[in-house]
Design a protein around this motif. Structure first.
Motif, PDB file in Angstrom:
ATOM      1  N   MET A  15      -2.333   7.006  -0.006  1.00  0.00           N
ATOM      2  CA  MET A  15      -0.637   6.527  -0.314  1.00  0.00           C
ATOM      3  C   MET A  15      -0.395   7.356   0.500  1.00  0.00           C
ATOM      4  SD  MET A  15       1.275   6.194  -3.867  1.00  0.00           S
ATOM      5  CE  MET A  15       2.489   7.144  -4.270  1.00  0.00           C
ATOM      6  N   ASN A  56      -2.984   1.240   7.333  1.00  0.00           N
ATOM      7  CA  ASN A  56      -3.038   2.096   5.984  1.00  0.00           C
ATOM      8  C   ASN A  56      -2.730   0.585   5.091  1.00  0.00           C
ATOM      9  OD1 ASN A  56      -0.938   3.798   4.102  1.00  0.00           O
ATOM     10  ND2 ASN A  56      -2.713   4.884   4.657  1.00  0.00           N
ATOM     11  N   LEU A  57      -1.021   0.016   5.448  1.00  0.00           N
ATOM     12  CA  LEU A  57      -1.076  -0.591   4.262  1.00  0.00           C
ATOM     13  C   LEU A  57      -1.765  -1.809   4.396  1.00  0.00           C
ATOM     14  CD1 LEU A  57       1.724  -0.953   3.358  1.00  0.00           C
ATOM     15  CD2 LEU A  57       2.344  -2.104   4.555  1.00  0.00           C
ATOM     16  N   CYS A  60      -4.780  -0.314   1.737  1.00  0.00           N
ATOM     17  CA  CYS A  60      -4.436   0.222   0.519  1.00  0.00           C
ATOM     18  C   CYS A  60      -3.946  -1.375  -0.105  1.00  0.00           C
ATOM     19  CB  CYS A  60      -3.561   1.345   0.226  1.00  0.00           C
ATOM     20  SG  CYS A  60      -1.607   0.169   0.607  1.00  0.00           S
ATOM     21  N   ARG A  64      -6.118  -2.107  -3.379  1.00  0.00           N
ATOM     22  CA  ARG A  64      -4.807  -3.100  -4.629  1.00  0.00           C
ATOM     23  C   ARG A  64      -5.542  -4.330  -5.220  1.00  0.00           C
ATOM     24  NH1 ARG A  64      -0.287  -0.636  -5.596  1.00  0.00           N
ATOM     25  NH2 ARG A  64      -0.223  -0.171  -4.237  1.00  0.00           N
ATOM     26  N   ARG A  83       4.028  -5.767 -13.061  1.00  0.00           N
ATOM     27  CA  ARG A  83       4.278  -4.678 -11.971  1.00  0.00           C
ATOM     28  C   ARG A  83       2.922  -4.701 -10.995  1.00  0.00           C
ATOM     29  NH1 ARG A  83       6.696   0.060 -10.459  1.00  0.00           N
ATOM     30  NH2 ARG A  83       5.432   1.417 -10.206  1.00  0.00           N
ATOM     31  N   HIS A  91       3.479  -5.493  -0.805  1.00  0.00           N
ATOM     32  CA  HIS A  91       2.464  -4.562   0.391  1.00  0.00           C
ATOM     33  C   HIS A  91       1.892  -5.540   0.920  1.00  0.00           C
ATOM     34  CE1 HIS A  91       3.452  -1.520  -2.660  1.00  0.00           C
ATOM     35  NE2 HIS A  91       3.307  -0.384  -1.629  1.00  0.00           N
ATOM     36  N   LEU A  94       5.366  -7.078   3.097  1.00  0.00           N
ATOM     37  CA  LEU A  94       5.535  -5.812   4.502  1.00  0.00           C
ATOM     38  C   LEU A  94       4.198  -6.226   5.603  1.00  0.00           C
ATOM     39  CD1 LEU A  94       5.595  -2.568   2.521  1.00  0.00           C
ATOM     40  CD2 LEU A  94       7.960  -4.207   3.691  1.00  0.00           C
ATOM     41  N   GLU A 316       9.876  -3.783 -10.301  1.00  0.00           N
ATOM     42  CA  GLU A 316      10.604  -3.119 -10.701  1.00  0.00           C
ATOM     43  C   GLU A 316      11.324  -3.440 -12.390  1.00  0.00           C
ATOM     44  OE1 GLU A 316      10.820  -0.027  -9.577  1.00  0.00           O
ATOM     45  OE2 GLU A 316      10.111   0.141  -7.454  1.00  0.00           O
TER      46      GLU A 316
ATOM     47  N   TYR B 170      16.210   7.731 -11.595  1.00  0.00           N
ATOM     48  CA  TYR B 170      14.652   7.068 -11.272  1.00  0.00           C
ATOM     49  C   TYR B 170      15.522   5.647 -11.298  1.00  0.00           C
ATOM     50  CZ  TYR B 170      10.474   4.409 -10.262  1.00  0.00           C
ATOM     51  OH  TYR B 170       9.849   3.664 -10.018  1.00  0.00           O
ATOM     52  N   PHE B 177      17.444   0.239  -4.508  1.00  0.00           N
ATOM     53  CA  PHE B 177      16.205  -0.530  -3.037  1.00  0.00           C
ATOM     54  C   PHE B 177      15.735  -1.618  -3.858  1.00  0.00           C
ATOM     55  CE2 PHE B 177      11.689  -0.186  -2.129  1.00  0.00           C
ATOM     56  CZ  PHE B 177      11.691   0.605  -0.771  1.00  0.00           C
ATOM     57  N   TRP B 212      16.215   2.764   3.877  1.00  0.00           N
ATOM     58  CA  TRP B 212      15.198   2.381   2.851  1.00  0.00           C
ATOM     59  C   TRP B 212      14.022   3.281   2.958  1.00  0.00           C
ATOM     60  CZ3 TRP B 212      11.157  -0.084   4.538  1.00  0.00           C
ATOM     61  CH2 TRP B 212      10.096  -1.179   3.487  1.00  0.00           C
ATOM     62  N   ALA B 216      12.435   4.512  -0.061  1.00  0.00           N
ATOM     63  CA  ALA B 216      11.048   3.891  -0.376  1.00  0.00           C
ATOM     64  C   ALA B 216       9.925   5.462  -0.842  1.00  0.00           C
ATOM     65  CB  ALA B 216      10.229   3.598   0.457  1.00  0.00           C
ATOM     66  N   HIS B 220       7.635   6.880  -4.290  1.00  0.00           N
ATOM     67  CA  HIS B 220       6.087   6.595  -3.775  1.00  0.00           C
ATOM     68  C   HIS B 220       5.687   8.487  -4.202  1.00  0.00           C
ATOM     69  CE1 HIS B 220       5.829   3.268  -1.332  1.00  0.00           C
ATOM     70  NE2 HIS B 220       4.649   3.346  -2.038  1.00  0.00           N
ATOM     71  N   ARG B 223       5.959  10.424  -8.631  1.00  0.00           N
ATOM     72  CA  ARG B 223       5.429  11.331  -9.870  1.00  0.00           C
ATOM     73  C   ARG B 223       4.443  11.800  -9.753  1.00  0.00           C
ATOM     74  NH1 ARG B 223       6.080   5.859 -10.074  1.00  0.00           N
ATOM     75  NH2 ARG B 223       6.902   4.587 -12.044  1.00  0.00           N
TER      76      ARG B 223
HETATM   77  C1  HEM Z   1       1.417   2.988   3.732  1.00  0.00           C
HETATM   78  C2  HEM Z   1       0.712   2.848   2.780  1.00  0.00           C
HETATM   79  C3  HEM Z   1       1.142   2.706   1.340  1.00  0.00           C
HETATM   80  C4  HEM Z   1       0.485   3.018   0.521  1.00  0.00           C
HETATM   81  C5  HEM Z   1      -0.869   3.418  -0.204  1.00  0.00           C
HETATM   82  C6  HEM Z   1       1.337   2.427  -0.889  1.00  0.00           C
HETATM   83  C7  HEM Z   1       0.563   2.946  -2.185  1.00  0.00           C
HETATM   84  C8  HEM Z   1       1.686   2.551  -3.370  1.00  0.00           C
HETATM   85  C9  HEM Z   1       1.220   2.807  -4.726  1.00  0.00           C
HETATM   86  C10 HEM Z   1      -0.222   3.212  -4.548  1.00  0.00           C
HETATM   87  C11 HEM Z   1       2.339   2.138  -4.832  1.00  0.00           C
HETATM   88  C12 HEM Z   1       2.416   2.770  -6.873  1.00  0.00           C
HETATM   89  C13 HEM Z   1       2.436   4.346  -7.152  1.00  0.00           C
HETATM   90  C14 HEM Z   1       3.586   4.410  -7.978  1.00  0.00           C
HETATM   91  O1  HEM Z   1       4.075   3.763  -8.328  1.00  0.00           O
HETATM   92  O2  HEM Z   1       3.498   4.889  -8.228  1.00  0.00           O
HETATM   93  C15 HEM Z   1       3.232   1.789  -4.510  1.00  0.00           C
HETATM   94  C16 HEM Z   1       4.494   1.849  -5.273  1.00  0.00           C
HETATM   95  C17 HEM Z   1       5.836   1.206  -4.079  1.00  0.00           C
HETATM   96  N1  HEM Z   1       5.197   0.527  -2.403  1.00  0.00           N
HETATM   97 FE1  HEM Z   1       3.831   1.315  -1.742  1.00  0.00          FE
HETATM   98  N2  HEM Z   1       2.352   1.802  -0.599  1.00  0.00           N
HETATM   99  C18 HEM Z   1       2.401   1.858   1.062  1.00  0.00           C
HETATM  100  C19 HEM Z   1       2.733   1.852   1.863  1.00  0.00           C
HETATM  101  C20 HEM Z   1       4.288   1.712   1.542  1.00  0.00           C
HETATM  102  C21 HEM Z   1       5.655   1.005   2.169  1.00  0.00           C
HETATM  103  C22 HEM Z   1       5.186   1.381   3.491  1.00  0.00           C
HETATM  104  C23 HEM Z   1       6.138   0.437   1.454  1.00  0.00           C
HETATM  105  C24 HEM Z   1       7.489  -0.109   1.839  1.00  0.00           C
HETATM  106  C25 HEM Z   1       8.871   0.841   1.503  1.00  0.00           C
HETATM  107  C26 HEM Z   1       5.851   0.128  -0.206  1.00  0.00           C
HETATM  108  C27 HEM Z   1       6.368   0.048  -1.015  1.00  0.00           C
HETATM  109  C28 HEM Z   1       6.942   0.421  -2.570  1.00  0.00           C
HETATM  110  C29 HEM Z   1       7.524   0.470  -3.665  1.00  0.00           C
HETATM  111  C30 HEM Z   1       8.685  -0.321  -3.588  1.00  0.00           C
HETATM  112  C31 HEM Z   1       6.780   0.482  -4.939  1.00  0.00           C
HETATM  113  C32 HEM Z   1       6.899   0.686  -6.066  1.00  0.00           C
HETATM  114  C33 HEM Z   1       7.215   2.154  -6.220  1.00  0.00           C
HETATM  115  C34 HEM Z   1       7.816   2.468  -7.736  1.00  0.00           C
HETATM  116  O3  HEM Z   1       8.471   1.334  -7.995  1.00  0.00           O
HETATM  117  O4  HEM Z   1       6.872   3.258  -8.212  1.00  0.00           O
HETATM  118  N3  HEM Z   1       4.472   1.327   0.172  1.00  0.00           N
HETATM  119  N4  HEM Z   1       3.028   2.098  -3.081  1.00  0.00           N
END
Ligand code: HEM
Lengths: 334, 261
Positions: A15, A56-57, A60, A64, A83, A91, A94, A316, B170, B177, B212, B216, B220, B223
Motif C-alpha cells: 500500500m 500495484n493496484l 494488492c 486482498r 468493509r 479497488h 478502479l 465506508e 475522518y 470522499f 480526490w 484517498a 490510506h 491510521r
Molecule cells: C495502488 C495500490 C493500493 C493499495 C496497495 C491499497 C491498499 C489499501 C488498503 C490496505 C486499504 C485498507 C486501509 C485502511 O483502511 O486502513 C485500502 C483502503 C482503501 N483504498 Fe486502497 N490501495 C491502493 C490503491 C488505492 C487507490 C488508487 C485508491 C483510489 C482512491 C484506493 C482507495 C481506497 C479507499 C477509498 C480505501 C478505504 C480507506 C479507508 O476508509 O480507510 N486505494 N487500500
C-alpha cells in the motif's frame, strides 16, 4: 534469488508504494495540466506512472482476494464483512476503469463528420468490408422563447450496405447507438448556396463562411464573408437576433486578390459585381457536425465505475454505523 | 424576486459572521449562553440561505444546481446544515467558529465573483439538460460541504494542538470522499452521454482528480504512525484548499485560458 524476488514483489504490491504512486500522479497532474494542458497526459512519464499504479493496484487487490477468501465464513459481523467486500470491490472497480481506459487508448477511435441535409457519410466498414453509411435527413435547432438554443436535432438514417438499419434523432445528451458505435451531436453551422456568373458561364457552390470563389472567365473573386440571420445596420456585423427576420449575406469582391468592395445581399437577388459578372445567394444549407466514436473499453470502464461507487459506499458505511471502530486496527487487517 | 434573493444572501452572510464571532467568543469565555446564541444565529442564517435557494428554484423552475452562482449558495447552505447536524449529534461546538467564518466568506465570494447574478438565470444550454448532470452536481455539493466540515474541525484541532477527536475529521472527510467518488463517476457518465468522452483531462477534471487523490491518500495513511493526528489533519486542510481552488481557481482565475462554463 526467490527471496529477492519475494521482497520485490512485497514492496511493489504494498500500500505504501501505492500511496507514493498516487502522490506522484497528483503532483504530475497538477504541474502537467498547468504547463502542458493539452498533452501532459500523452507523455511517456505520465503513462508509465499510470501503468505502475495499475500493476500495484492489481497485485494488492489480488492479495486482498486471497485474504477475503480466507475470511469468508469466519467473519460474522456484517459491517466488517461489508468493509472487506467493499474494499475488494472498490479497488477492483478502479482496476476495471483503468483497463477500460487502456482498451480505449489502444483500440478505440473517434472522428467527426460534417453533413448537409441530404448528404451521407461513410462512418465505418465492418470485417466483411460492408459499409456503414450515415444519412442526414434533416437538421433542426429548437429555440427557447428568448431565442437561445434549447436543443440541436439531427434526424438520421443508418444504412449497412443498402439495408436501412436504424432511423433515429440524435441530439445533445442523446447519442445514437449501433453495434458498439455511438454517434453524438457535436456542433453545427451553415453554408451558403451560391452561383457565380461571368462571361455567360455559371458556377454553383455550397460555400462556407470565408470561402473565396473564382468568377469564371475573369481575374475577380468573390468571398462569402458572413451570414447574418437578422441584419440591422445599427448592429454592424452582429446579428440582431438568432431569428432569420432579415437574412443577409455579407460578401466582399476582389480583383487579383485585392479588395475592391464589401456588400450585403438578401437571398434570391442577382447582383452585378463587375461588368458582366454576377453573384446570387440562393439560400442556406445548414450542416450538422456529428462525432462518431467506437470505444470497446467502455463496458469495462462502466462496470468499473459502478463497482467503484458501490465498493466505496460499502467500505465506508462504518463511518455512520460504527464510528468508534474506525481506529480499531482489527477492522482493517483481518 | 431578484431583490429578495439578494437580501437573503446579504442577511445570511452577516448572520453567519455573527454566529462565527459568537462561537469564537464562546470558545474563549466558555459561556454556554454564547454557544446557544451562536447556534441560533447559525439556524437563522441557514434559513435566510434556504430562502435564497427556494426563491431561485421558483423563478428558474429547476433545482439550483446549474451554474457557479447556484452551486456556491447551495454549497454554503449544505455546509452549515452538515455542521448543525454534527453539533447536534456530537454536542461539540469546537468547529463552529471556523465553519461559520468559511460560510460567510463563501457568500462574500458571491459578491466578489458574480455580483450580477442574483436574479439572472438563463435557460439551460442543451448539454446541461441531463439528470446525470443534476446528480453529479448534487453529490459534488455534498462532498464539498463534508470536506468543509472536516477542514473546520481539523483547523481547530491543529490550533488547540489536541487531536483526540480526529475521528470526527475522518468521518467528515471520509463521507466527503464517498460523495466525491460518486460525483466523479456520475460526471463521467454525463460527459460520455453529452460529449462522447467520459474523461478528457480538462482543468476541472484534472483538479478534481488531484483533490480526490489527496483524500484517498489521507484515508490510506490515516491510521499509520507518523500520520495519525496532526499530519493527517493537515492533509484534510490541504484537501479543502484544493477544493476551493478546483472551484474558484479553475472557474474564475483560469477562465481566460479555458473557455468553458
Ligand atoms: C495502488 C495500490 C493500493 C493499495 C496497495 C491499497 C491498499 C489499501 C488498503 C490496505 C486499504 C485498507 C486501509 C485502511 O483502511 O486502513 C485500502 C483502503 C482503501 N483504498 Fe486502497 N490501495 C491502493 C490503491 C488505492 C487507490 C488508487 C485508491 C483510489 C482512491 C484506493 C482507495 C481506497 C479507499 C477509498 C480505501 C478505504 C480507506 C479507508 O476508509 O480507510 N486505494 N487500500
Amino acid at each position: 534469488m526467490s527471496q529477492i524476488f519475494n521482497n520485490m514483489f512485497k514492496t511493489f504490491s504494498s500500500m505504501k508504494t501505492g500511496v507514493i504512486l498516487l502522490a506522484l500522479l497528483a503532483v504530475f497532474s497538477a504541474v502537467g495540466s498547468s504547463l502542458l494542458p493539452d498533452r501532459f497526459y500523452h507523455l511517456m512519464l505520465f503513462n508509465t506512472l499510470i501503468g505502475m499504479l495499475f500493476l500495484n493496484l492489481g497485485l494488492c487487490t489480488f492479495n486482498r482476494c486471497l485474504r477475503v477468501r480466507k475470511l469468508l465464513g469466519k467473519q460474522t459481523d456484517i459491517i466488517r464483512q461489508f468493509r472487506q467486500w467493499g474494499l475488494l470491490i472498490l479497488h477492483s472497480g478502479l482496476i476495471l476503469i483503468l483497463i477500460g481506459g487502456m482498451i480505449n487508448s489502444w483500440t478505440g477511435h473517434s472522428g467527426t463528420v460534417k453533413l448537409i441535409e441530404g448528404e451521407r457519410a461513410l462512418i465505418n466498414r465492418d470485417k466483411d468490408g460492408e459499409e456503414l453509411n450515415l444519412f442526414l435527413e434533416a437538421f433542426e435547432i429548437e429555440l427557447y422563447e428568448n431565442n437561445m438554443p434549447s436543443q440541436y436535432l439531427s434526424r438520421v438514417s443508418l444504412y449497412k450496405g443498402d439495408r436501412l438499419e436504424q432511423q433515429a434523432t440524435i441530439s445533445v445528451n442523446h447519442p445514437l447507438k449501433y453495434e458498439g458505435i455511438k454517434v453524438y451531436q457535436q456542433s453545427y453551422g451553415s453554408m451558403v448556396d451560391v452561383t457565380v456568373e461571368g462571361q455567360g458561364q455559371i458556377d454553383s457552390y455550397v460555400a462556407h463562411e470565408g470561402q473565396l470563389l473564382e468568377i469564371p472567365g475573369s481575374r475577380g473573386q468573390v468571398k462569402v464573408f458572413k451570414y447574418i440571420p437578422d441584419f440591422d445596420p445599427a448592429y454592424g456585423m452582429e446579428s440582431k437576433s438568432m431569428q432569420p427576420n432579415n437574412p443577409r449575406v455579407i460578401y466582399s469582391v476582389y480583383h487579383d486578390k485585392v479588395l475592391m468592395g464589401v456588400g450585403s445581399a438578401p437571398f434570391g437577388e442577382r447582383i452585378e459585381i463587375d461588368s458582366g459578372a454576377y453573384v446570387e445567394f440562393n439560400g442556406l444549407k445548414s450542416y450538422s457536425v456529428l462525432k462518431v466514436k467506437e470505444d470497446p473499453g467502455l463496458p469495462y470502464a462502466g462496470a468499473g465505475g459502478i463497482l467503484f461507487m458501490l465498493g466505496v459506499v460499502l467500505a465506508e458505511i462504518k463511518i455512520f454505523t460504527r464510528p468508534r471502530e474506525i481506529n480499531d486496527r482489527k477492522t482493517v487487517e483481518d | 424576486m431578484a431583490v429578495l434573493i439578494k437580501i437573503s444572501i446579504v442577511l445570511a452572510l452577516f448572520i453567519y459572521l455573527i454566529s462565527g464571532i459568537l462561537y469564537a467568543l464562546g470558545l474563549k469565555t466558555r459561556h454556554h449562553q454564547l454557544f446557544r446564541a451562536a447556534n441560533l444565529a447559525a439556524i437563522i442564517g441557514a434559513l435566510a440561505n434556504l430562502t435564497a435557494l427556494a426563491a431561485r428554484t421558483i423563478i428558474s423552475g429547476r433545482l439550483p444546481l446549474t451554474d457557479g452562482y447556484e452551486f456556491l449558495i447551495s454549497f454554503t447552505f449544505i455546509s452549515v446544515l452538515l455542521y448543525l447536524l454534527y453539533e447536534k449529534m456530537s454536542q461539540s461546538k469546537t468547529g463552529g467558529a471556523v465553519l461559520m467564518f468559511i460560510a460567510a466568506l463563501l457568500l462574500a465570494a458571491v459578491f466578489i465573483f458574480m455580483p450580477q447574478q442574483h436574479g439572472s438565470y438563463s435557460p439551460l444550454m442543451p448539454a446541461l439538460k441531463s439528470p446525470w448532470l443534476t446528480s453529479h452536481v448534487l453529490t459534488a455539493v455534498i462532498a464539498y460541504s463534508a470536506f468543509t466540515l472536516g477542514a473546520a474541525l481539523a483547523v481547530m484541532q491543529l490550533v488547540k494542538g489536541d487531536q483526540h477527536e480526529d475521528i470526527n475529521v475522518y468521518r467528515a472527510a471520509g463521507g466527503g470522499f464517498v460523495m466525491l467518488s460518486i460525483s466523479i463517476v456520475l460526471g463521467g457518465v454525463w460527459a460520455e452521454q453529452a460529449w462522447g468522452t467520459y474523461w478528457s483531462w480538462d482543468p476541472k477534471e484534472t483538479w478534481a482528480l488531484v483533490t480526490w487523490i489527496i483524500y484517498a491518500i489521507y484515508l490510506h495513511v490515516y491510521r499509520s504512525k507518523g500520520w495519525k493526528g496532526s499530519n493527517a489533519n493537515l492533509m484534510v486542510v490541504a484537501g479543502f484548499i484544493l477544493v476551493l481552488f478546483t472551484f474558484f481557481g479553475v472557474n474564475y482565475l483560469l477562465s481566460g485560458l479555458h473557455s468553458y462554463g
